[in-house]
Scaffold this motif. Structure first.
Motif, PDB file in Angstrom:
ATOM      1  N   LEU A   1     -20.027 111.095  52.318  1.00  0.00           N
ATOM      2  CA  LEU A   1     -18.711 111.657  52.638  1.00  0.00           C
ATOM      3  C   LEU A   1     -17.552 110.934  51.959  1.00  0.00           C
ATOM      4  N   ASP A   2     -17.777 109.682  51.554  1.00  0.00           N
ATOM      5  CA  ASP A   2     -16.743 108.909  50.869  1.00  0.00           C
ATOM      6  C   ASP A   2     -16.968 108.829  49.364  1.00  0.00           C
ATOM      7  N   GLY A   3     -17.931 109.622  48.844  1.00  0.00           N
ATOM      8  CA  GLY A   3     -18.223 109.621  47.413  1.00  0.00           C
ATOM      9  C   GLY A   3     -19.118 108.482  46.964  1.00  0.00           C
ATOM     10  N   HIS A   4     -19.621 107.663  47.899  1.00  0.00           N
ATOM     11  CA  HIS A   4     -20.477 106.517  47.560  1.00  0.00           C
ATOM     12  C   HIS A   4     -21.900 106.954  47.240  1.00  0.00           C
ATOM     13  N   TYR A   5     -22.538 106.204  46.351  1.00  0.00           N
ATOM     14  CA  TYR A   5     -23.965 106.377  46.077  1.00  0.00           C
ATOM     15  C   TYR A   5     -24.562 105.011  45.784  1.00  0.00           C
ATOM     16  N   GLU A   6     -25.881 104.896  45.992  1.00  0.00           N
ATOM     17  CA  GLU A   6     -26.636 103.711  45.620  1.00  0.00           C
ATOM     18  C   GLU A   6     -28.033 104.173  45.263  1.00  0.00           C
ATOM     19  N   LEU A   7     -28.563 103.660  44.156  1.00  0.00           N
ATOM     20  CA  LEU A   7     -29.846 104.131  43.652  1.00  0.00           C
ATOM     21  C   LEU A   7     -30.552 103.023  42.884  1.00  0.00           C
ATOM     22  N   SER A   8     -31.843 102.854  43.136  1.00  0.00           N
ATOM     23  CA  SER A   8     -32.656 101.927  42.350  1.00  0.00           C
ATOM     24  C   SER A   8     -33.213 102.686  41.159  1.00  0.00           C
ATOM     25  N   VAL A   9     -32.959 102.162  39.960  1.00  0.00           N
ATOM     26  CA  VAL A   9     -33.354 102.851  38.730  1.00  0.00           C
ATOM     27  C   VAL A   9     -34.023 101.871  37.776  1.00  0.00           C
ATOM     28  N   PRO A  10     -34.814 102.364  36.838  1.00  0.00           N
ATOM     29  CA  PRO A  10     -35.378 101.481  35.811  1.00  0.00           C
ATOM     30  C   PRO A  10     -34.257 100.865  34.969  1.00  0.00           C
ATOM     31  N   SER A  11     -34.511  99.662  34.457  1.00  0.00           N
ATOM     32  CA  SER A  11     -33.536  99.030  33.563  1.00  0.00           C
ATOM     33  C   SER A  11     -33.254  99.947  32.384  1.00  0.00           C
ATOM     34  N   ASP A  12     -32.029  99.970  31.926  1.00  0.00           N
ATOM     35  CA  ASP A  12     -31.587 100.786  30.795  1.00  0.00           C
ATOM     36  C   ASP A  12     -31.778 102.284  31.014  1.00  0.00           C
ATOM     37  N   ALA A  13     -31.704 102.731  32.267  1.00  0.00           N
ATOM     38  CA  ALA A  13     -31.817 104.164  32.580  1.00  0.00           C
ATOM     39  C   ALA A  13     -30.511 104.882  32.241  1.00  0.00           C
ATOM     40  N   VAL A  14     -30.586 106.184  32.194  1.00  0.00           N
ATOM     41  CA  VAL A  14     -29.412 107.035  32.045  1.00  0.00           C
ATOM     42  C   VAL A  14     -29.232 107.769  33.366  1.00  0.00           C
ATOM     43  N   LEU A  15     -28.021 107.729  33.917  1.00  0.00           N
ATOM     44  CA  LEU A  15     -27.717 108.466  35.134  1.00  0.00           C
ATOM     45  C   LEU A  15     -26.979 109.739  34.785  1.00  0.00           C
ATOM     46  N   GLU A  16     -27.310 110.815  35.481  1.00  0.00           N
ATOM     47  CA  GLU A  16     -26.588 112.071  35.312  1.00  0.00           C
ATOM     48  C   GLU A  16     -25.926 112.415  36.641  1.00  0.00           C
ATOM     49  N   PHE A  17     -24.631 112.692  36.585  1.00  0.00           N
ATOM     50  CA  PHE A  17     -23.848 113.082  37.744  1.00  0.00           C
ATOM     51  C   PHE A  17     -23.532 114.565  37.594  1.00  0.00           C
ATOM     52  N   SER A  18     -23.916 115.371  38.597  1.00  0.00           N
ATOM     53  CA  SER A  18     -23.656 116.805  38.490  1.00  0.00           C
ATOM     54  C   SER A  18     -23.270 117.377  39.845  1.00  0.00           C
ATOM     55  N   SER A  19     -22.372 118.365  39.788  1.00  0.00           N
ATOM     56  CA  SER A  19     -21.902 119.038  40.992  1.00  0.00           C
ATOM     57  C   SER A  19     -21.367 120.407  40.589  1.00  0.00           C
ATOM     58  N   LEU A  20     -21.517 121.370  41.489  1.00  0.00           N
ATOM     59  CA  LEU A  20     -21.007 122.714  41.202  1.00  0.00           C
ATOM     60  C   LEU A  20     -19.503 122.672  40.959  1.00  0.00           C
ATOM     61  N   GLY A  21     -19.063 123.362  39.935  1.00  0.00           N
ATOM     62  CA  GLY A  21     -17.649 123.425  39.615  1.00  0.00           C
ATOM     63  C   GLY A  21     -17.145 122.307  38.717  1.00  0.00           C
ATOM     64  N   TYR A  22     -18.022 121.382  38.337  1.00  0.00           N
ATOM     65  CA  TYR A  22     -17.653 120.261  37.480  1.00  0.00           C
ATOM     66  C   TYR A  22     -18.621 120.166  36.309  1.00  0.00           C
ATOM     67  N   HIS A  23     -18.170 119.584  35.211  1.00  0.00           N
ATOM     68  CA  HIS A  23     -19.057 119.312  34.086  1.00  0.00           C
ATOM     69  C   HIS A  23     -19.930 118.120  34.439  1.00  0.00           C
ATOM     70  N   SER A  24     -21.194 118.166  34.026  1.00  0.00           N
ATOM     71  CA  SER A  24     -22.093 117.030  34.240  1.00  0.00           C
ATOM     72  C   SER A  24     -21.678 115.874  33.339  1.00  0.00           C
ATOM     73  N   VAL A  25     -21.889 114.658  33.829  1.00  0.00           N
ATOM     74  CA  VAL A  25     -21.551 113.445  33.086  1.00  0.00           C
ATOM     75  C   VAL A  25     -22.780 112.542  33.074  1.00  0.00           C
ATOM     76  N   THR A  26     -23.079 111.940  31.918  1.00  0.00           N
ATOM     77  CA  THR A  26     -24.168 110.976  31.841  1.00  0.00           C
ATOM     78  C   THR A  26     -23.605 109.599  31.524  1.00  0.00           C
ATOM     79  N   VAL A  27     -24.243 108.569  32.117  1.00  0.00           N
ATOM     80  CA  VAL A  27     -23.808 107.185  31.940  1.00  0.00           C
ATOM     81  C   VAL A  27     -25.038 106.332  31.696  1.00  0.00           C
ATOM     82  N   GLN A  28     -24.995 105.463  30.702  1.00  0.00           N
ATOM     83  CA  GLN A  28     -26.087 104.536  30.390  1.00  0.00           C
ATOM     84  C   GLN A  28     -25.983 103.308  31.288  1.00  0.00           C
TER      85      GLN A  28
END
Length: 91
Positions: free
Chosen positions: A56-83
């Protein structure tokens, strides 16, 4: 025998992926700085599905492999990727 060997190889590759993990966290906001609820945060192309959604506050936390790429996506917005570059990140 081939099925057993394939299972063992899969098991070890999955264990290696789990062991080499970083925790990333952050807050997803819109262009006005308002938190975005329910944004999907995923690791595209991961052999094991990895992802979460923002709270509800826009927070996220995720365990990912080192050097992963994250993709952020939501209806009505362009997807964004971050290394992710390792060492535990706050993006």
């Amino acid at each position: 025998m081939k099925k057993t060997l394939a299972f063992i190889v899969l098991l070890f590759s999955t264990m290696a992926a789990v062991l080499a993990q970083d925790t990333v966290s952050g807050i997803v906001t819109d262009q006005n700085g308002e938190p975005l609820v329910g944004v999907a945060v995923t690791v595209p192309g991961s052999p094991v599905p990895l992802g979460t959604t923002t709270d509800l506050d826009g927070h996220y936390e995720l365990s990912v492999p080192s050097d992963a790429v994250l993709e952020f996506s939501s209806l009505g917005y362009h997807s964004v990727t971050v290394q992710v570059t390792g060492g535990g990140k706050h993006l």
